[in-house]
Design a protein around this motif. Structure first.
Motif, PDB file in Angstrom:
ATOM      1  N   VAL A   1      17.641 -49.219 -67.085  1.00  0.00           N
ATOM      2  CA  VAL A   1      19.221 -48.555 -66.583  1.00  0.00           C
ATOM      3  C   VAL A   1      19.061 -47.421 -65.541  1.00  0.00           C
ATOM      4  CG1 VAL A   1      20.618 -47.011 -67.529  1.00  0.00           C
ATOM      5  CG2 VAL A   1      20.214 -48.133 -68.772  1.00  0.00           C
ATOM      6  N   ALA A   2      18.017 -47.183 -65.429  1.00  0.00           N
ATOM      7  CA  ALA A   2      17.732 -45.877 -63.814  1.00  0.00           C
ATOM      8  C   ALA A   2      17.786 -46.747 -62.702  1.00  0.00           C
ATOM      9  CB  ALA A   2      16.432 -45.679 -64.043  1.00  0.00           C
ATOM     10  N   ALA A   3      17.239 -47.757 -62.768  1.00  0.00           N
ATOM     11  CA  ALA A   3      17.040 -49.158 -61.379  1.00  0.00           C
ATOM     12  C   ALA A   3      18.564 -49.388 -61.063  1.00  0.00           C
ATOM     13  CB  ALA A   3      16.158 -49.930 -62.307  1.00  0.00           C
ATOM     14  N   GLY A   4      19.161 -49.653 -62.454  1.00  0.00           N
ATOM     15  CA  GLY A   4      20.694 -50.508 -62.046  1.00  0.00           C
ATOM     16  C   GLY A   4      20.964 -49.032 -61.635  1.00  0.00           C
ATOM     17  N   ILE A   5      21.568 -47.802 -62.058  1.00  0.00           N
ATOM     18  CA  ILE A   5      21.593 -46.509 -61.664  1.00  0.00           C
ATOM     19  C   ILE A   5      22.136 -46.259 -59.979  1.00  0.00           C
ATOM     20  CG2 ILE A   5      22.543 -44.727 -61.392  1.00  0.00           C
ATOM     21  CD1 ILE A   5      22.329 -44.409 -64.296  1.00  0.00           C
ATOM     22  N   GLN A   6      20.397 -46.344 -59.722  1.00  0.00           N
ATOM     23  CA  GLN A   6      19.844 -46.146 -58.428  1.00  0.00           C
ATOM     24  C   GLN A   6      21.019 -47.581 -57.212  1.00  0.00           C
ATOM     25  OE1 GLN A   6      15.804 -46.553 -57.778  1.00  0.00           O
ATOM     26  NE2 GLN A   6      15.285 -43.917 -58.812  1.00  0.00           N
ATOM     27  N   ALA A   7      20.689 -48.417 -58.318  1.00  0.00           N
ATOM     28  CA  ALA A   7      20.776 -49.789 -57.065  1.00  0.00           C
ATOM     29  C   ALA A   7      22.701 -49.945 -57.136  1.00  0.00           C
ATOM     30  CB  ALA A   7      20.423 -51.383 -57.757  1.00  0.00           C
ATOM     31  N   VAL A   8      22.966 -49.677 -58.084  1.00  0.00           N
ATOM     32  CA  VAL A   8      24.818 -49.208 -57.716  1.00  0.00           C
ATOM     33  C   VAL A   8      25.280 -47.836 -56.929  1.00  0.00           C
ATOM     34  CG1 VAL A   8      26.531 -48.835 -58.851  1.00  0.00           C
ATOM     35  CG2 VAL A   8      25.302 -50.821 -59.357  1.00  0.00           C
ATOM     36  N   PHE A   9      24.405 -46.375 -57.173  1.00  0.00           N
ATOM     37  CA  PHE A   9      25.126 -45.556 -57.409  1.00  0.00           C
ATOM     38  C   PHE A   9      24.930 -45.500 -55.322  1.00  0.00           C
ATOM     39  CE2 PHE A   9      25.520 -40.511 -56.269  1.00  0.00           C
ATOM     40  CZ  PHE A   9      26.115 -40.708 -57.304  1.00  0.00           C
ATOM     41  N   ILE A  10      23.740 -45.613 -54.769  1.00  0.00           N
ATOM     42  CA  ILE A  10      23.212 -45.394 -54.192  1.00  0.00           C
ATOM     43  C   ILE A  10      24.661 -45.691 -52.971  1.00  0.00           C
ATOM     44  CG2 ILE A  10      21.310 -45.762 -51.983  1.00  0.00           C
ATOM     45  CD1 ILE A  10      19.587 -44.793 -54.458  1.00  0.00           C
ATOM     46  N   PRO A  11      24.760 -47.828 -53.115  1.00  0.00           N
ATOM     47  CA  PRO A  11      25.501 -48.305 -52.020  1.00  0.00           C
ATOM     48  C   PRO A  11      27.294 -47.396 -52.101  1.00  0.00           C
ATOM     49  CG  PRO A  11      24.327 -50.279 -53.501  1.00  0.00           C
ATOM     50  CD  PRO A  11      23.604 -48.654 -53.820  1.00  0.00           C
ATOM     51  N   SER A  12      27.406 -46.987 -53.417  1.00  0.00           N
ATOM     52  CA  SER A  12      28.879 -46.776 -53.378  1.00  0.00           C
ATOM     53  C   SER A  12      29.420 -45.518 -52.897  1.00  0.00           C
ATOM     54  CB  SER A  12      28.951 -46.672 -55.176  1.00  0.00           C
ATOM     55  OG  SER A  12      28.970 -47.975 -55.392  1.00  0.00           O
ATOM     56  N   LEU A  13      28.168 -45.024 -52.758  1.00  0.00           N
ATOM     57  CA  LEU A  13      27.962 -43.352 -51.276  1.00  0.00           C
ATOM     58  C   LEU A  13      28.756 -43.522 -50.417  1.00  0.00           C
ATOM     59  CD1 LEU A  13      25.077 -41.280 -52.581  1.00  0.00           C
ATOM     60  CD2 LEU A  13      27.445 -40.352 -52.551  1.00  0.00           C
ATOM     61  N   SER A  14      28.196 -44.985 -49.556  1.00  0.00           N
ATOM     62  CA  SER A  14      28.939 -45.584 -48.319  1.00  0.00           C
ATOM     63  C   SER A  14      29.420 -46.741 -48.215  1.00  0.00           C
ATOM     64  CB  SER A  14      27.123 -44.956 -47.801  1.00  0.00           C
ATOM     65  OG  SER A  14      26.414 -46.114 -48.433  1.00  0.00           O
ATOM     66  N   LEU A  15      30.478 -46.552 -48.827  1.00  0.00           N
ATOM     67  CA  LEU A  15      31.242 -47.686 -49.396  1.00  0.00           C
ATOM     68  C   LEU A  15      32.266 -47.238 -48.051  1.00  0.00           C
ATOM     69  CD1 LEU A  15      32.102 -49.167 -52.692  1.00  0.00           C
ATOM     70  CD2 LEU A  15      31.033 -50.072 -51.438  1.00  0.00           C
ATOM     71  N   PHE A  16      32.485 -48.343 -47.292  1.00  0.00           N
ATOM     72  CA  PHE A  16      33.865 -48.448 -46.612  1.00  0.00           C
ATOM     73  C   PHE A  16      34.794 -49.389 -45.988  1.00  0.00           C
ATOM     74  CE2 PHE A  16      33.039 -49.988 -42.504  1.00  0.00           C
ATOM     75  CZ  PHE A  16      31.381 -49.978 -42.477  1.00  0.00           C
ATOM     76  N   MET A  17      34.415 -50.697 -46.154  1.00  0.00           N
ATOM     77  CA  MET A  17      35.855 -51.192 -45.972  1.00  0.00           C
ATOM     78  C   MET A  17      36.614 -51.417 -47.210  1.00  0.00           C
ATOM     79  SD  MET A  17      35.694 -52.130 -42.824  1.00  0.00           S
ATOM     80  CE  MET A  17      36.509 -53.753 -43.413  1.00  0.00           C
ATOM     81  N   ILE A  18      35.820 -51.486 -48.489  1.00  0.00           N
ATOM     82  CA  ILE A  18      36.773 -51.137 -49.469  1.00  0.00           C
ATOM     83  C   ILE A  18      37.551 -50.488 -49.246  1.00  0.00           C
ATOM     84  CG2 ILE A  18      36.922 -51.816 -51.828  1.00  0.00           C
ATOM     85  CD1 ILE A  18      34.142 -52.818 -51.874  1.00  0.00           C
TER      86      ILE A  18
ATOM     87  N   LEU B   1      18.948 -39.226 -51.837  1.00  0.00           N
ATOM     88  CA  LEU B   1      17.125 -38.521 -52.460  1.00  0.00           C
ATOM     89  C   LEU B   1      17.200 -38.180 -53.861  1.00  0.00           C
ATOM     90  CD1 LEU B   1      14.862 -37.826 -49.394  1.00  0.00           C
ATOM     91  CD2 LEU B   1      14.978 -39.438 -50.827  1.00  0.00           C
ATOM     92  N   ILE B   2      18.738 -37.056 -53.919  1.00  0.00           N
ATOM     93  CA  ILE B   2      18.477 -36.629 -55.056  1.00  0.00           C
ATOM     94  C   ILE B   2      18.799 -36.925 -56.205  1.00  0.00           C
ATOM     95  CG2 ILE B   2      19.965 -35.053 -55.937  1.00  0.00           C
ATOM     96  CD1 ILE B   2      20.872 -33.568 -53.401  1.00  0.00           C
ATOM     97  N   VAL B   3      19.596 -38.731 -56.158  1.00  0.00           N
ATOM     98  CA  VAL B   3      19.868 -39.406 -56.873  1.00  0.00           C
ATOM     99  C   VAL B   3      18.480 -40.730 -57.280  1.00  0.00           C
ATOM    100  CG1 VAL B   3      20.616 -42.386 -57.677  1.00  0.00           C
ATOM    101  CG2 VAL B   3      22.170 -39.603 -56.473  1.00  0.00           C
ATOM    102  N   MET B   4      17.616 -40.444 -56.605  1.00  0.00           N
ATOM    103  CA  MET B   4      16.461 -41.397 -56.608  1.00  0.00           C
ATOM    104  C   MET B   4      16.044 -40.588 -57.625  1.00  0.00           C
ATOM    105  SD  MET B   4      15.982 -43.497 -55.533  1.00  0.00           S
ATOM    106  CE  MET B   4      14.620 -44.808 -53.813  1.00  0.00           C
TER     107      MET B   4
END
Lengths: 358, 270
Positions: free
Chosen positions: B196-213, B254-257
């Protein structure tokens, strides 16, 4: 493990194969067109009739290497970084000014451009390049309003109507600081090139009033949305409007008579050009009235070529939306290249508006 | 293996790290201290901290990333769990992975076709007499599309964690009188926390900087820091300010990590 190694080796072989293939293709290409016979053109995407390139190659024996970009800024960054060898580039007017300031352009030799005579004088000698020392206009166009006659009660004619409460949540705003600030500035009677921060702030407050009517702030995808009746009104460039109207006959384009932006895309020769002869040959070729007309017909923007107009259908050249009358033309203003600091102010204020839309 | 040999094999890895991870970070950090005229200054950071626009944008980015991560987690955990129980789980997992083979922009455009005024959902709504509704350019559509795109990256690590649990542990728990819920809470959940922690990292981090969508589906009604970075690099060419926002994002990541790492303490020997 064995499987993994096998997979990696296969992948490596495929890549190597592709590299060899690519290399051979390139070799073939450059063998066909030795050095000075290649002409490298850097233009906006989908901005030329490809048949004209073929015709040019046949007529002159040059081999055209055609590359495309999708924003002035991206093109400029690439040329600034160096290492490119474009012979002809097609920037918009404010970028011509910027490139000239940064000494990226070569002065044009008008003796080698006999076909310049076909251009209408009013599109020459513009403030961004007095005397056309560095640039030759390729197409021009305007910023205006696109509306869908199924979704609005009355045709729109003026910018101010965008603020009309009856169009709540119906206006597609173009995601460009310069253009949207220009619209707000025009409604307040200011120049679209103002550097007065007070006027800019007032324009931003004016834009905030548009947030009720704003359905979305989008860029190129607006074309798709308006074609599909997703919104009643959009703010668009004339060429994009022409493309939308081709698909959806309910769409109409107007240039508000009180003023708007007129823009030019222009041929320039960058300093890094290698094939000057070819560059001049291509410009002359594209300035030929028949070729210019064929190109304008394909691209949909307005041509500055006076002589080409007689080869275009009357319905096009007499269309107020794309070739506005003299009265409207008088109120159209060209964007000037702004100092970086002011440009930043335009963008920061527009960002503030975008934050406000919600 | 001797120390020397060890270094030899690790060299490409270190080179990679230095060139493509450390160097860009250092460059961004350096750029963030330059103003429009290339002079050294901390003004960018002061501007950022004093601007209500940027602060609100930062809040937006974190808030939407949180919503997207939450939604994917709620969907992904049961899905991963169910797939793990299937006999043909490889097939079902392949179905989950398949959409990641398709370009992100294409998927986004497909959603425009689904959610638009003339899209399939509105056509259906009109057909059953409910009339069309505006679906595009809303918070809900933005979060839906973003969550759809990120979903596989949440499912995979959780699935791997669930598959790794020995069935004997669950059997033992049930045999010893634990209820199904207790088994989940005391055995399955702690053992899948890492996933779960790995999943949160893998999703939260890219979601922070989404821009096209944010632009295509959100119609720029959702503005995140990614939008601002794009604008600073492409339009105003104020790379300094763009880099400053980049640094803020790196810090947020980094904080999320660190936060998600904390939850692993029990699970892994350090």
């Amino acid at each position: 493990m064995k499987k993994l190694v096998a997979a990696l080796v296969t992948l490596g072989l495929v890549i190597a194969g592709l590299l060899v293939w690519n290399h051979q293709l390139m070799a073939k290409q450059s063998a066909g067109a030795t050095g000075s016979k290649t002409l490298v053109i850097y233009n906006w995407g989908d901005y030329i009739d490809p048949n004209l390139i073929k015709k040019f190659e046949k007529q002159t024996g040059y081999k055209v290497d055609y590359e495309t970009f999708d924003s002035n800024e991206a093109m400029l960054t690439k040329i600034q970084q160096g290492g490119t060898r474009y012979d002809l580039v097609v920037p918009s007017e404010y970028t011509v000014q910027r490139m000239q300031k940064e000494h990226l352009l070569r002065k044009l030799d008008h003796r080698q451009l006999p076909n310049l005579k076909y251009l209408a004088p009013r599109f020459l000698n513009q403030s961004f390049d007095p005397g056309n020392q560095y640039s030759v206009p390729y197409f021009w166009g305007t910023l205006g309003i696109v509306y869908n006659d199924k979704l609005v009660a009355h045709p729109l004619k003026h910018w101010e109507q965008l603020w009309d409460p009856q169009y709540r949540n119906q206006v597609m705003v173009y995601d460009s600081a310069r253009d949207m600030m220009a619209i707000a500035l025009i409604t307040q009677g200011h120049s679209v090139n103002t550097t007065n921060y007070g006027e800019l702030q007032a324009a931003e407050r004016k834009l905030q009033g548009l947030s009720q009517n704003t359905r979305a702030v989008v860029a190129d995808e607006m074309k798709m949305y308006l074609k599909q009746d997703e919104a009643a009104i959009g703010i668009a460039y004339s060429g994009d409007a022409a493309e939308m109207m081709d698909v959806n006959p309910h769409l109409h384009y107007v240039v508000p008579t009180e003023g708007s932006n007129i823009w030019f895309d222009n041929f320039v020769i960058p300093k890094s050009a290698k094939n000057l002869k070819g560059a001049y040959a291509f410009m002359n070729f594209m300035l030929e009235p028949k070729n210019a007309a064929q190109n304008a017909d394909y691209v949909g923007y307005a041509t500055p070529n006076q002589a080409a107009r007689k080869y275009l259908p009357k319905a096009v050249t007499h269309n107020q939306a794309f070739y506005p009358d003299a009265q409207t033309m008088k109120h159209l203003e060209v964007y000037r290249d702004l100092p970086k600091k002011v440009n930043q102010e335009y963008n920061d204020l527009f960002l503030e508006f975008k934050m406000f839309v919600k | 293996m001797s120390e020397k040999k060890h270094l030899f094999f690790a060299l490409p890895y270190y080179l990679w790290l230095a060139l493509f991870v450390i160097a860009p970070l250092v460059l961004i950090f350096y750029q963030s201290f330059l103003n429009l005229h290339g002079q050294f200054t901390v003004q960018n950071y002061l501007d950022f901290a004093q601007s209500s626009v940027y602060l609100k944008m930062t809040f937006n980015s974190v808030w939407y990333a949180f919503l997207i991560t939450g939604l994917t987690l709620i969907i992904a955990y049961p899905v991963a769990y169910i797939i793990a129980q299937f006999k043909s789980r490889d097939f079902w997992l392949a179905l989950v992975i398949l959409p990641t083979w398709i370009n992100l922009l294409l998927k986004t455009y497909a959603f425009i076709g689904i959610l638009g005024e003339k899209g399939s959902i509105n056509t259906f709504l009109r057909f059953i007499g409910l009339g069309s509704h505006q679906l595009l350019f809303t918070d809900a559509s933005f979060i839906l599309v973003a969550a759809y795109i990120e979903l596989p990256f949440m499912i995979l690590p959780i699935y791997n964690a669930i598959v790794a649990i020995k069935p004997s542990l669950i059997n033992a728990s049930l045999d010893l009188g634990a209820s199904r819920f207790q088994t989940f809470r005391r055995v399955i959940w702690p053992l899948t926390k890492n996933g779960v922690a790995a999943g949160i990292q893998a999703v939260f981090i890219p979601s922070l900087s989404l821009f096209m969508i944010t632009r295509l589906i959100g119609g720029n009604r959702v503005i995140t820091l990614g939008t601002a970075i794009e604008e600073h690099f492409l339009t105003t060419q104020n790379w300094g300010m763009g880099s400053t926002i980049g640094v803020v994002l790196v810090v947020a990541m980094l904080i999320v990590m660190l936060l998600t790492d904390d939850s692993k303490k029990g699970g892994r020997a350090k």
